[in-house]
Enzyme design. Structure first.
Site, PDB file in Angstrom:
ATOM      1  N   GLY A  31       0.805  -0.815  -0.023  1.00  0.00           N
ATOM      2  CA  GLY A  31      -0.163  -0.118  -0.157  1.00  0.00           C
ATOM      3  C   GLY A  31       0.941   1.439  -0.205  1.00  0.00           C
ATOM      4  O   GLY A  31       2.357   1.266  -0.437  1.00  0.00           O
ATOM      5  N   ASN A  32       0.579   2.215   0.599  1.00  0.00           N
ATOM      6  CA  ASN A  32       0.645   4.041   0.432  1.00  0.00           C
ATOM      7  C   ASN A  32       0.521   5.085   1.151  1.00  0.00           C
ATOM      8  O   ASN A  32      -1.048   3.872   2.229  1.00  0.00           O
ATOM      9  CB  ASN A  32       1.237   4.106  -0.921  1.00  0.00           C
ATOM     10  CG  ASN A  32      -0.258   4.403  -1.128  1.00  0.00           C
ATOM     11  OD1 ASN A  32      -0.813   5.893  -0.922  1.00  0.00           O
ATOM     12  ND2 ASN A  32      -0.545   4.092  -2.557  1.00  0.00           N
ATOM     13  N   HIS A  33       0.682   5.518   1.881  1.00  0.00           N
ATOM     14  CA  HIS A  33       0.618   6.293   3.087  1.00  0.00           C
ATOM     15  C   HIS A  33      -0.427   8.102   2.168  1.00  0.00           C
ATOM     16  O   HIS A  33      -1.133   8.258   3.161  1.00  0.00           O
ATOM     17  CB  HIS A  33       1.686   7.548   3.350  1.00  0.00           C
ATOM     18  CG  HIS A  33       2.857   6.811   3.653  1.00  0.00           C
ATOM     19  ND1 HIS A  33       2.393   5.529   5.233  1.00  0.00           N
ATOM     20  CD2 HIS A  33       4.463   6.589   3.756  1.00  0.00           C
ATOM     21  CE1 HIS A  33       3.876   5.610   5.182  1.00  0.00           C
ATOM     22  NE2 HIS A  33       4.618   5.672   4.300  1.00  0.00           N
ATOM     23  N   ALA A  78      -4.002   7.506  -5.138  1.00  0.00           N
ATOM     24  CA  ALA A  78      -2.658   6.776  -5.160  1.00  0.00           C
ATOM     25  C   ALA A  78      -3.123   5.403  -5.468  1.00  0.00           C
ATOM     26  O   ALA A  78      -2.652   4.972  -4.858  1.00  0.00           O
ATOM     27  CB  ALA A  78      -2.235   7.249  -4.049  1.00  0.00           C
TER      28      ALA A  78
END
Ligand code: CTP
Ligand code: CA
Length: 216
Positions: free
Chosen positions: A21-23, A90
Site C-alpha cells: 500500500g502507500n501513505h 494514489a
C-alpha cells in the site's frame, strides 16, 4: 452535473494477511468530493481503504474498494455518465504477480516478490473521454515537476493536472494542508499558496468550472 472522484490508496494483497500500500490518507479526494457536492453536483466517490468516515453530504455516494482492479471496475462503471472525472487516488503502480492462498511463511534471509503493472485507471478511461467530458489528474513529483506534470496531462488525456511538489513545505501526505500548481491543456499555469485541503479543493473546483465546455 455528475462527478466521479477516485481517492485514497489502493491495497494490493500478497496473501490473506498482507498487502502493498502507500501513505495516501484520502483527505484531498474527500475534500474534492465535498467541494463538488457543495456546488450542487452529484458525486460518486470511489475510495480505497482510508480511516476517514463516509461523507455525510447526501449528494456524495461512496463506493469503497481495496485494489486497483476494483477501483478501475467501479470507476469505469460510473465514468461514461459523469461530466467531470477527478483522479485523486494514489493507485499502486504494481501488484504482486501471485496472491498466496495461505499466509506466506518466513523462510530464508531474503525474499523476492514478483510484481506486475496495474491498470492505469486515468489513462485507460482517458482513451474514451468524450469532448464534453473533463478530466482532472494529480501529479506528485519530487523533481522535473512541471515537465513531468505536463507529460502526464498529455499521456492521460487530462484537461487539468494538479501538481504537488514534495519539495514544498506543507504539501503531500499526512498533512491537512497542500500547496498545488494547476496546469491546463491550453498551457496555462496557476500557482497557489499553502492552504487547508478544503480550500485547495475549492480552488480546484473553481478552476474546473471555469474551464467546462459551455452547455449547448
Ligand atoms: N493514476 C491512475 N491509475 C494508476 C496510476 C495513476 O488513475 N494506475 C492516476 C492518479 O490518480 C493521478 C495520475 O494518474 O491522477 C498520476 O499518477 P502518478 O502516480 O503521478 O502517475 P504514473 O503514471 O503512475 O507515473 P509515476 O511513474 O510518476 O508514478
Ligand atoms: Ca504512480
Amino acid at each position: 452535473m455528475r462527478v466521479l472522484v477516485t481517492a485514497g490508496p489502493t491495497y494490493e494483497p500478497l496473501d490473506p494477511v498482507r498487502f502493498i500500500g502507500n501513505h495516501s490518507t484520502g483527505k484531498m479526494g474527500y475534500a474534492l468530493a465535498e467541494a463538488f457536492a457543495l456546488t450542487g453536483a452529484d458525486v460518486t466517490l470511489v475510495s480505497g481503504p482510508t480511516s476517514l468516515p463516509d461523507p455525510t453530504n447526501s449528494r456524495i455516494a461512496i463506493q469503497r474498494v481495496e485494489t486497483a482492479d476494483q477501483m478501475y471496475a467501479a470507476a469505469a462503471a460510473v465514468a461514461p455518465a459523469a461530466d467531470v472525472w477527478v483522479f485523486a487516488a494514489a493507485v499502486a503502480d504494481y501488484k504482486p504477480a501471485h496472491v498466496a492462498e495461505n499466509k506466506i511463511k518466513k523462510q530464508g534471509d531474503t525474499l523476492t516478490l514478483e510484481l506486475v503493472k496495474n491498470v492505469d485507471i486515468a489513462a485507460t478511461l482517458g482513451k474514451n473521454k468524450r469532448p464534453e467530458q473533463f478530466s482532472v489528474g494529480f501529479a506528485l513529483e519530487t523533481n522535473n515537476e512541471e515537465e513531468n506534470a505536463r507529460e502526464k496531462l498529455h499521456r492521460k488525456n487530462f484537461n487539468l493536472v494538479v501538481l504537488n511538489s514534495l519539495r514544498d513545505a506543507g504539501a503531500g501526505f499526512r498533512v491537512d494542508t497542500n500547496k498545488v500548481t494547476l496546469l491546463d491543456a491550453q498551457g496555462e499555469m496557476i500557482i497557489f499558496e499553502v492552504k487547508l485541503k478544503a480550500a485547495v479543493a475549492h480552488d480546484i473546483v473553481q478552476a474546473v468550472l471555469a474551464r467546462l465546455p459551455r452547455e449547448a
